[in-house]
Design a protein around this motif. Sequence first.
Motif, PDB file in Angstrom:
ATOM      1  N   VAL A 114       0.869  -1.167   0.000  1.00  0.00           N
ATOM      2  CA  VAL A 114       0.000   0.000   0.000  1.00  0.00           C
ATOM      3  C   VAL A 114       0.916   1.231   0.000  1.00  0.00           C
ATOM      4  O   VAL A 114       1.890   1.269   0.760  1.00  0.00           O
ATOM      5  N   PRO A 115       0.686   2.224  -0.890  1.00  0.00           N
ATOM      6  CA  PRO A 115      -0.517   2.425  -1.677  1.00  0.00           C
ATOM      7  C   PRO A 115      -0.469   1.918  -3.114  1.00  0.00           C
ATOM      8  O   PRO A 115      -1.395   2.160  -3.884  1.00  0.00           O
ATOM      9  N   GLY A 116       0.603   1.225  -3.517  1.00  0.00           N
ATOM     10  CA  GLY A 116       0.712   0.797  -4.909  1.00  0.00           C
ATOM     11  C   GLY A 116      -0.216  -0.338  -5.284  1.00  0.00           C
ATOM     12  O   GLY A 116      -0.585  -0.495  -6.440  1.00  0.00           O
ATOM     13  N   PHE A 117      -0.560  -1.190  -4.316  1.00  0.00           N
ATOM     14  CA  PHE A 117      -1.418  -2.369  -4.520  1.00  0.00           C
ATOM     15  C   PHE A 117      -0.863  -3.288  -5.599  1.00  0.00           C
ATOM     16  O   PHE A 117      -1.569  -3.796  -6.453  1.00  0.00           O
ATOM     17  N   THR A 118       0.462  -3.483  -5.510  1.00  0.00           N
ATOM     18  CA  THR A 118       1.149  -4.441  -6.367  1.00  0.00           C
ATOM     19  C   THR A 118       1.346  -5.728  -5.566  1.00  0.00           C
ATOM     20  O   THR A 118       1.738  -5.685  -4.402  1.00  0.00           O
ATOM     21  N   LEU A 119       1.078  -6.868  -6.204  1.00  0.00           N
ATOM     22  CA  LEU A 119       1.265  -8.152  -5.524  1.00  0.00           C
ATOM     23  C   LEU A 119       2.731  -8.345  -5.185  1.00  0.00           C
ATOM     24  O   LEU A 119       3.598  -8.277  -6.060  1.00  0.00           O
ATOM     25  N   GLN A 120       3.016  -8.604  -3.893  1.00  0.00           N
ATOM     26  CA  GLN A 120       4.387  -8.814  -3.443  1.00  0.00           C
ATOM     27  C   GLN A 120       4.660 -10.271  -3.098  1.00  0.00           C
ATOM     28  O   GLN A 120       5.719 -10.795  -3.419  1.00  0.00           O
ATOM     29  N   PHE A 121       3.709 -10.924  -2.426  1.00  0.00           N
ATOM     30  CA  PHE A 121       3.893 -12.312  -2.023  1.00  0.00           C
ATOM     31  C   PHE A 121       2.555 -13.044  -2.109  1.00  0.00           C
ATOM     32  O   PHE A 121       1.496 -12.458  -1.908  1.00  0.00           O
ATOM     33  N   ALA A 122       2.629 -14.342  -2.397  1.00  0.00           N
ATOM     34  CA  ALA A 122       1.492 -15.244  -2.233  1.00  0.00           C
ATOM     35  C   ALA A 122       1.908 -16.302  -1.221  1.00  0.00           C
ATOM     36  O   ALA A 122       2.965 -16.918  -1.357  1.00  0.00           O
ATOM     37  N   LEU A 123       1.097 -16.454  -0.177  1.00  0.00           N
ATOM     38  CA  LEU A 123       1.379 -17.440   0.865  1.00  0.00           C
ATOM     39  C   LEU A 123       0.511 -18.664   0.604  1.00  0.00           C
ATOM     40  O   LEU A 123      -0.702 -18.629   0.832  1.00  0.00           O
ATOM     41  N   PRO A 124       1.083 -19.775   0.089  1.00  0.00           N
ATOM     42  CA  PRO A 124       0.283 -20.972  -0.175  1.00  0.00           C
ATOM     43  C   PRO A 124      -0.111 -21.664   1.115  1.00  0.00           C
ATOM     44  O   PRO A 124       0.701 -21.797   2.026  1.00  0.00           O
ATOM     45  N   GLU A 125      -1.372 -22.093   1.191  1.00  0.00           N
ATOM     46  CA  GLU A 125      -1.890 -22.739   2.388  1.00  0.00           C
ATOM     47  C   GLU A 125      -2.456 -24.117   2.047  1.00  0.00           C
ATOM     48  O   GLU A 125      -2.511 -24.519   0.891  1.00  0.00           O
ATOM     49  N   THR A 126      -2.892 -24.835   3.085  1.00  0.00           N
ATOM     50  CA  THR A 126      -3.380 -26.204   2.920  1.00  0.00           C
ATOM     51  C   THR A 126      -4.893 -26.258   2.690  1.00  0.00           C
ATOM     52  O   THR A 126      -5.438 -27.333   2.480  1.00  0.00           O
ATOM     53  N   GLY A 127      -5.562 -25.125   2.754  1.00  0.00           N
ATOM     54  CA  GLY A 127      -7.011 -25.086   2.555  1.00  0.00           C
ATOM     55  C   GLY A 127      -7.454 -23.695   2.166  1.00  0.00           C
ATOM     56  O   GLY A 127      -6.644 -22.769   2.059  1.00  0.00           O
ATOM     57  N   TRP A 128      -8.750 -23.559   1.932  1.00  0.00           N
ATOM     58  CA  TRP A 128      -9.312 -22.249   1.605  1.00  0.00           C
ATOM     59  C   TRP A 128      -8.991 -21.268   2.729  1.00  0.00           C
ATOM     60  O   TRP A 128      -9.112 -21.589   3.910  1.00  0.00           O
ATOM     61  N   VAL A 129      -8.624 -20.055   2.381  1.00  0.00           N
ATOM     62  CA  VAL A 129      -8.327 -19.029   3.383  1.00  0.00           C
ATOM     63  C   VAL A 129      -9.623 -18.277   3.681  1.00  0.00           C
ATOM     64  O   VAL A 129     -10.053 -17.415   2.924  1.00  0.00           O
ATOM     65  N   GLU A 130     -10.257 -18.637   4.808  1.00  0.00           N
ATOM     66  CA  GLU A 130     -11.568 -18.099   5.164  1.00  0.00           C
ATOM     67  C   GLU A 130     -11.482 -16.862   6.046  1.00  0.00           C
ATOM     68  O   GLU A 130     -12.413 -16.072   6.106  1.00  0.00           O
ATOM     69  N   GLY A 131     -10.387 -16.695   6.781  1.00  0.00           N
ATOM     70  CA  GLY A 131     -10.224 -15.541   7.665  1.00  0.00           C
ATOM     71  C   GLY A 131      -8.804 -15.028   7.602  1.00  0.00           C
ATOM     72  O   GLY A 131      -7.864 -15.797   7.424  1.00  0.00           O
ATOM     73  N   PHE A 182       2.209  -9.442  13.168  1.00  0.00           N
ATOM     74  CA  PHE A 182       1.799 -10.800  12.827  1.00  0.00           C
ATOM     75  C   PHE A 182       0.576 -10.774  11.920  1.00  0.00           C
ATOM     76  O   PHE A 182      -0.239  -9.848  11.969  1.00  0.00           O
ATOM     77  N   LEU A 183       0.460 -11.809  11.100  1.00  0.00           N
ATOM     78  CA  LEU A 183      -0.710 -12.037  10.256  1.00  0.00           C
ATOM     79  C   LEU A 183      -1.240 -13.429  10.561  1.00  0.00           C
ATOM     80  O   LEU A 183      -0.478 -14.398  10.556  1.00  0.00           O
ATOM     81  N   SER A 184      -2.528 -13.533  10.833  1.00  0.00           N
ATOM     82  CA  SER A 184      -3.150 -14.843  11.071  1.00  0.00           C
ATOM     83  C   SER A 184      -4.094 -15.180   9.932  1.00  0.00           C
ATOM     84  O   SER A 184      -4.763 -14.299   9.375  1.00  0.00           O
ATOM     85  N   LEU A 185      -4.150 -16.471   9.595  1.00  0.00           N
ATOM     86  CA  LEU A 185      -5.030 -16.970   8.540  1.00  0.00           C
ATOM     87  C   LEU A 185      -5.820 -18.157   9.077  1.00  0.00           C
ATOM     88  O   LEU A 185      -5.249 -19.079   9.655  1.00  0.00           O
ATOM     89  N   GLY A 186      -7.144 -18.135   8.900  1.00  0.00           N
ATOM     90  CA  GLY A 186      -8.002 -19.255   9.260  1.00  0.00           C
ATOM     91  C   GLY A 186      -8.360 -20.043   8.019  1.00  0.00           C
ATOM     92  O   GLY A 186      -8.746 -19.469   6.999  1.00  0.00           O
ATOM     93  N   LEU A 187      -8.247 -21.377   8.087  1.00  0.00           N
ATOM     94  CA  LEU A 187      -8.390 -22.229   6.906  1.00  0.00           C
ATOM     95  C   LEU A 187      -9.578 -23.163   7.039  1.00  0.00           C
ATOM     96  O   LEU A 187      -9.991 -23.516   8.146  1.00  0.00           O
ATOM     97  N   ASP A 188     -10.085 -23.611   5.906  1.00  0.00           N
ATOM     98  CA  ASP A 188     -11.264 -24.479   5.931  1.00  0.00           C
ATOM     99  C   ASP A 188     -10.925 -25.909   6.337  1.00  0.00           C
ATOM    100  O   ASP A 188     -11.824 -26.713   6.573  1.00  0.00           O
ATOM    101  N   ASP A 189      -9.632 -26.234   6.478  1.00  0.00           N
ATOM    102  CA  ASP A 189      -9.259 -27.578   6.935  1.00  0.00           C
ATOM    103  C   ASP A 189      -9.044 -27.632   8.443  1.00  0.00           C
ATOM    104  O   ASP A 189      -8.500 -28.597   8.971  1.00  0.00           O
TER     105      ASP A 189
END
Length: 198
Positions: free
Chosen positions: A111-128, A137-144
């Motif tokens: 921000v503010p460029g809104f250019t993709l910098q990283f993709a964090l691959p996960e084991t399930g759908w990222v729901e939260g 810190f960044l937290s991710l909630g997954l459907d698995d």
Amino acid sequence: SEVYAIEFSADGTRLAVAGPTCKVYSTAGWTVDADLTDHTGDVGSVTFAQDGSRLATGGQDNVAHVYETTGWTVIATLTEATDWVNSIDFSPDGLWLVAGSDDSNARLYDVPGFTLQFALPETGWVEGAAFSQDSGFLSLGLDDGKVSIYRTAPFLSTPWVRDLSLDDYGAGEVWTVAFSPVQNVFLSVSTSQSFNVY
């Protein structure tokens, strides 16, 4: 019509409601400030920037939009996801926007460029998705049933590393994750009809 997400602006003057469209209400008289109809599917997630100058939405059309909140014009359209964008959050320090998708990736934009910098691959759908109040810190909630917590990187060139992985829900989907604003406390809520506080 379903309501998928709601969020107040940090100063409490606006409430954004995600559903078939994204409606933004003024809390002074509960009048509609804006009805944002740029998504071609339902809006599944919404977040205000800490300073209230921007609003981001994620949709079932696999797209995220970023609006400026004075005239409600689209200033960025993020199209990298290949499935629903179900979670979105600005970091409180104003440097990052995360968009979590059912394609099992969380994507980080500067921000503010809104250019993709990283993709964090996960084991399930990222729901939260949620940043801690200090943006550390960044937290991710997954459907698995898993929760991933990343320590944020100080520089765009530094990859983000998973700091912790929690697997406390079994088959239940983790739909919501949040950090307490005043303590070192983390909360996750699952479809297994339970929530955990760490």
